[in-house]
Design a protein around this motif. Structure first.
Motif, PDB file in Angstrom:
ATOM      1  N   ASP A 146      24.292 -44.605  58.040  1.00  0.00           N
ATOM      2  CA  ASP A 146      24.454 -45.821  58.906  1.00  0.00           C
ATOM      3  C   ASP A 146      25.840 -46.317  57.852  1.00  0.00           C
ATOM      4  O   ASP A 146      27.178 -46.074  58.866  1.00  0.00           O
ATOM      5  CB  ASP A 146      23.774 -46.992  59.242  1.00  0.00           C
ATOM      6  CG  ASP A 146      23.122 -46.537  60.573  1.00  0.00           C
ATOM      7  OD1 ASP A 146      22.461 -45.326  60.739  1.00  0.00           O
ATOM      8  OD2 ASP A 146      22.301 -47.194  60.476  1.00  0.00           O
ATOM      9  N   ASP A 147      25.675 -45.876  57.424  1.00  0.00           N
ATOM     10  CA  ASP A 147      26.966 -46.424  56.057  1.00  0.00           C
ATOM     11  C   ASP A 147      27.698 -45.254  55.546  1.00  0.00           C
ATOM     12  O   ASP A 147      28.591 -45.234  54.680  1.00  0.00           O
ATOM     13  CB  ASP A 147      26.537 -47.566  54.939  1.00  0.00           C
ATOM     14  CG  ASP A 147      26.185 -48.943  54.809  1.00  0.00           C
ATOM     15  OD1 ASP A 147      25.821 -48.659  56.393  1.00  0.00           O
ATOM     16  OD2 ASP A 147      25.382 -49.200  54.326  1.00  0.00           O
ATOM     17  N   ASN A 148      27.362 -43.680  56.102  1.00  0.00           N
ATOM     18  CA  ASN A 148      28.317 -42.954  55.543  1.00  0.00           C
ATOM     19  C   ASN A 148      28.065 -42.743  53.296  1.00  0.00           C
ATOM     20  O   ASN A 148      29.165 -42.446  53.076  1.00  0.00           O
ATOM     21  CB  ASN A 148      29.050 -42.815  55.936  1.00  0.00           C
ATOM     22  CG  ASN A 148      30.073 -41.759  56.035  1.00  0.00           C
ATOM     23  OD1 ASN A 148      29.904 -40.610  55.867  1.00  0.00           O
ATOM     24  ND2 ASN A 148      31.427 -40.967  55.481  1.00  0.00           N
ATOM     25  N   MET A 149      27.437 -43.513  53.503  1.00  0.00           N
ATOM     26  CA  MET A 149      26.703 -43.103  52.228  1.00  0.00           C
ATOM     27  C   MET A 149      25.622 -41.680  51.687  1.00  0.00           C
ATOM     28  O   MET A 149      24.641 -41.785  50.394  1.00  0.00           O
ATOM     29  CB  MET A 149      26.364 -44.510  51.565  1.00  0.00           C
ATOM     30  CG  MET A 149      27.521 -45.942  51.544  1.00  0.00           C
ATOM     31  SD  MET A 149      28.529 -45.130  50.006  1.00  0.00           S
ATOM     32  CE  MET A 149      29.179 -46.688  50.361  1.00  0.00           C
ATOM     33  N   HIS A 150      25.717 -41.211  52.746  1.00  0.00           N
ATOM     34  CA  HIS A 150      24.145 -39.904  52.256  1.00  0.00           C
ATOM     35  C   HIS A 150      24.506 -39.848  50.643  1.00  0.00           C
ATOM     36  O   HIS A 150      23.696 -39.120  49.638  1.00  0.00           O
ATOM     37  CB  HIS A 150      25.208 -38.788  52.586  1.00  0.00           C
ATOM     38  CG  HIS A 150      24.828 -38.792  54.344  1.00  0.00           C
ATOM     39  ND1 HIS A 150      25.861 -39.788  55.155  1.00  0.00           N
ATOM     40  CD2 HIS A 150      24.020 -38.843  55.790  1.00  0.00           C
ATOM     41  CE1 HIS A 150      25.363 -39.776  56.407  1.00  0.00           C
ATOM     42  NE2 HIS A 150      24.920 -39.361  56.186  1.00  0.00           N
ATOM     43  N   GLU A 151      25.909 -39.190  50.112  1.00  0.00           N
ATOM     44  CA  GLU A 151      26.304 -38.612  48.719  1.00  0.00           C
ATOM     45  C   GLU A 151      25.742 -39.504  47.676  1.00  0.00           C
ATOM     46  O   GLU A 151      25.367 -38.994  46.475  1.00  0.00           O
ATOM     47  CB  GLU A 151      27.645 -38.274  48.227  1.00  0.00           C
ATOM     48  CG  GLU A 151      28.156 -39.498  48.581  1.00  0.00           C
ATOM     49  CD  GLU A 151      30.168 -38.992  48.631  1.00  0.00           C
ATOM     50  OE1 GLU A 151      30.008 -37.797  46.916  1.00  0.00           O
ATOM     51  OE2 GLU A 151      30.477 -38.989  48.736  1.00  0.00           O
ATOM     52  N   TYR A 152      25.726 -41.158  48.154  1.00  0.00           N
ATOM     53  CA  TYR A 152      25.244 -41.703  46.594  1.00  0.00           C
ATOM     54  C   TYR A 152      24.037 -42.120  47.085  1.00  0.00           C
ATOM     55  O   TYR A 152      22.965 -42.145  46.075  1.00  0.00           O
ATOM     56  CB  TYR A 152      26.022 -42.934  46.826  1.00  0.00           C
ATOM     57  CG  TYR A 152      27.397 -42.690  46.990  1.00  0.00           C
ATOM     58  CD1 TYR A 152      27.346 -42.547  45.812  1.00  0.00           C
ATOM     59  CD2 TYR A 152      27.882 -43.220  47.586  1.00  0.00           C
ATOM     60  CE1 TYR A 152      29.588 -42.130  45.999  1.00  0.00           C
ATOM     61  CE2 TYR A 152      29.495 -42.460  47.964  1.00  0.00           C
ATOM     62  CZ  TYR A 152      30.340 -42.167  46.873  1.00  0.00           C
ATOM     63  OH  TYR A 152      31.726 -42.228  46.996  1.00  0.00           O
ATOM     64  N   GLU A 191      33.778 -42.802  39.427  1.00  0.00           N
ATOM     65  CA  GLU A 191      35.320 -42.985  38.126  1.00  0.00           C
ATOM     66  C   GLU A 191      34.401 -41.797  37.589  1.00  0.00           C
ATOM     67  O   GLU A 191      35.035 -41.063  37.052  1.00  0.00           O
ATOM     68  CB  GLU A 191      34.317 -44.008  37.618  1.00  0.00           C
ATOM     69  CG  GLU A 191      35.659 -44.563  36.501  1.00  0.00           C
ATOM     70  CD  GLU A 191      36.569 -44.044  36.601  1.00  0.00           C
ATOM     71  OE1 GLU A 191      37.517 -44.048  34.989  1.00  0.00           O
ATOM     72  OE2 GLU A 191      37.446 -45.012  37.426  1.00  0.00           O
ATOM     73  N   TYR A 192      32.962 -41.577  37.251  1.00  0.00           N
ATOM     74  CA  TYR A 192      32.854 -40.700  36.154  1.00  0.00           C
ATOM     75  C   TYR A 192      32.333 -39.222  37.091  1.00  0.00           C
ATOM     76  O   TYR A 192      31.492 -38.818  36.036  1.00  0.00           O
ATOM     77  CB  TYR A 192      31.586 -41.366  35.584  1.00  0.00           C
ATOM     78  CG  TYR A 192      31.957 -42.027  34.035  1.00  0.00           C
ATOM     79  CD1 TYR A 192      33.238 -41.804  33.755  1.00  0.00           C
ATOM     80  CD2 TYR A 192      32.032 -43.520  34.694  1.00  0.00           C
ATOM     81  CE1 TYR A 192      33.599 -42.545  32.331  1.00  0.00           C
ATOM     82  CE2 TYR A 192      32.277 -44.606  34.149  1.00  0.00           C
ATOM     83  CZ  TYR A 192      33.281 -43.986  32.689  1.00  0.00           C
ATOM     84  OH  TYR A 192      33.620 -45.438  32.077  1.00  0.00           O
ATOM     85  N   GLY A 193      32.480 -39.349  38.359  1.00  0.00           N
ATOM     86  CA  GLY A 193      31.513 -37.551  38.996  1.00  0.00           C
ATOM     87  C   GLY A 193      30.252 -37.206  39.224  1.00  0.00           C
ATOM     88  O   GLY A 193      29.431 -37.722  38.740  1.00  0.00           O
ATOM     89  N   ASN A 194      29.583 -36.468  37.981  1.00  0.00           N
ATOM     90  CA  ASN A 194      28.829 -35.650  37.965  1.00  0.00           C
ATOM     91  C   ASN A 194      27.783 -37.009  36.064  1.00  0.00           C
ATOM     92  O   ASN A 194      27.170 -36.552  36.621  1.00  0.00           O
ATOM     93  CB  ASN A 194      28.710 -34.222  37.039  1.00  0.00           C
ATOM     94  CG  ASN A 194      29.064 -32.981  38.645  1.00  0.00           C
ATOM     95  OD1 ASN A 194      28.992 -32.948  39.279  1.00  0.00           O
ATOM     96  ND2 ASN A 194      29.968 -32.256  38.387  1.00  0.00           N
ATOM     97  N   GLU A 195      29.038 -36.672  35.740  1.00  0.00           N
ATOM     98  CA  GLU A 195      28.198 -37.673  34.218  1.00  0.00           C
ATOM     99  C   GLU A 195      28.051 -39.056  34.991  1.00  0.00           C
ATOM    100  O   GLU A 195      26.820 -39.539  34.518  1.00  0.00           O
ATOM    101  CB  GLU A 195      29.155 -37.974  33.015  1.00  0.00           C
ATOM    102  CG  GLU A 195      29.287 -36.729  32.872  1.00  0.00           C
ATOM    103  CD  GLU A 195      30.609 -37.640  31.244  1.00  0.00           C
ATOM    104  OE1 GLU A 195      30.088 -37.591  30.313  1.00  0.00           O
ATOM    105  OE2 GLU A 195      31.973 -37.620  31.873  1.00  0.00           O
ATOM    106  N   GLY A 196      28.422 -39.766  36.244  1.00  0.00           N
ATOM    107  CA  GLY A 196      27.557 -40.685  36.917  1.00  0.00           C
ATOM    108  C   GLY A 196      26.569 -40.227  37.256  1.00  0.00           C
ATOM    109  O   GLY A 196      26.076 -41.241  37.668  1.00  0.00           O
ATOM    110  N   GLU A 197      26.891 -39.432  38.300  1.00  0.00           N
ATOM    111  CA  GLU A 197      25.330 -39.349  39.034  1.00  0.00           C
ATOM    112  C   GLU A 197      24.618 -39.070  38.140  1.00  0.00           C
ATOM    113  O   GLU A 197      23.295 -39.370  37.932  1.00  0.00           O
ATOM    114  CB  GLU A 197      25.906 -37.567  40.105  1.00  0.00           C
ATOM    115  CG  GLU A 197      26.306 -37.691  40.646  1.00  0.00           C
ATOM    116  CD  GLU A 197      26.987 -36.462  41.067  1.00  0.00           C
ATOM    117  OE1 GLU A 197      25.876 -35.800  40.948  1.00  0.00           O
ATOM    118  OE2 GLU A 197      27.553 -36.686  42.155  1.00  0.00           O
ATOM    119  N   ASP A 198      24.307 -38.591  36.840  1.00  0.00           N
ATOM    120  CA  ASP A 198      23.211 -38.094  36.080  1.00  0.00           C
ATOM    121  C   ASP A 198      22.698 -39.768  35.482  1.00  0.00           C
ATOM    122  O   ASP A 198      21.646 -39.779  35.285  1.00  0.00           O
ATOM    123  CB  ASP A 198      23.549 -37.710  34.120  1.00  0.00           C
ATOM    124  CG  ASP A 198      23.686 -35.956  35.117  1.00  0.00           C
ATOM    125  OD1 ASP A 198      23.282 -35.736  36.372  1.00  0.00           O
ATOM    126  OD2 ASP A 198      24.391 -34.749  34.678  1.00  0.00           O
TER     127      ASP A 198
END
Length: 233
Positions: free
Chosen positions: A183-189, A105-112
């Motif tokens: 395994d869940d292909n959730m690498h970026e998270y 939903e929030y991209g880079n802000e969400g990551e931060d």
């Protein structure tokens, strides 16, 4: 006469998971308000209410005050989604679902916001590790860091540890968190957790700790760390 060593058991992984959730929730809500709460709610729902409630209950039994119950309907009729998964895998899945909802939903802000939650979570744990050492009359020096660590290392982790002058070098070739995200292909998270957690825990233990984390299981296939802390003069 020497003092008797006080044995302090590691925190349960349910406690650690609920603690992580609380810090991430606090950071996301501080940044995005009610919209953040709705995204966290969606993440918990996607993870599964029954599995989340089992974690929340065990954490409560272990005296952890947490926010997880706030996102689980009291009278939900769902069943466990995951059979025979370890709590390490469940923690990874819960983190990934919440992170995905926020970051999508929030991209880079969400990551931060997610990273900030992991940072405060890690620093709180680090302060607790320092207190564990202090309980047995030990200072928060490099040699008392891993020996007083708050999380047990199960056989699901494969790693080496080498002590050097003013440095600990560790290399993990197997990590149940990283494996579940892969395994869940959730690498970026999942990597948002990996980027923050060890430097934050070390910093909470001793503000002068420096941590180099130059390789990641989710990228290079192993996690390589150099923990550096100069001896007190």
């Amino acid at each position: 006469m020497s003092e008797t060593k006080i044995t302090i058991p590691p925190l349960s992984m349910h406690t650690i998971t609920a603690k992580l959730f609380t810090h991430v929730e606090t950071s996301v809500v501080a940044q995005f308000g009610d919209a953040g709460k709705e995204l966290i709610q969606q993440g918990v729902k996607n993870f599964g209410y029954k599995d989340a409630e089992d974690i929340a209950k065990d954490a409560t039994v272990n005296n952890e005050n947490h926010m997880l119950f706030n996102y689980i309907p009291m009278n939900h009729q769902t069943e466990n989604k995951y059979k025979n998964l370890t709590i390490y895998a469940l923690m990874a899945k819960l983190f990934a679902q919440i992170t995905k909802a926020v970051v999508d939903e929030y991209g880079n802000e969400g990551e931060d916001a997610i990273r900030e939650g992991v940072r405060t979570f890690g620093e709180e744990r680090g302060r607790g590790i320092a207190q564990r050492a202090r309980t047995n009359g030990k200072k928060n020096t490099i040699n008392n860091y891993l020996t007083n660590y708050d999380m047990g290392r199960s056989d699901l982790f494969t790693y080496t540890t080498e002590y050097k002058h003013e440095e600990i070098e560790q290399n993990f070739t197997v990590c149940p968190f990283g494996q579940q995200w892969a395994d869940d292909n959730m690498h970026e998270y999942g990597i948002l957790y990996c980027q923050m957690i060890d430097p934050a825990v070390a910093k909470g233990f001793n503000p002068k700790f420096e941590v180099e984390h130059d390789q990641y299981i989710l990228r290079e296939g192993n996690c390589h760390f150099r923990f550096k802390l100069k001896e007190e003069e």
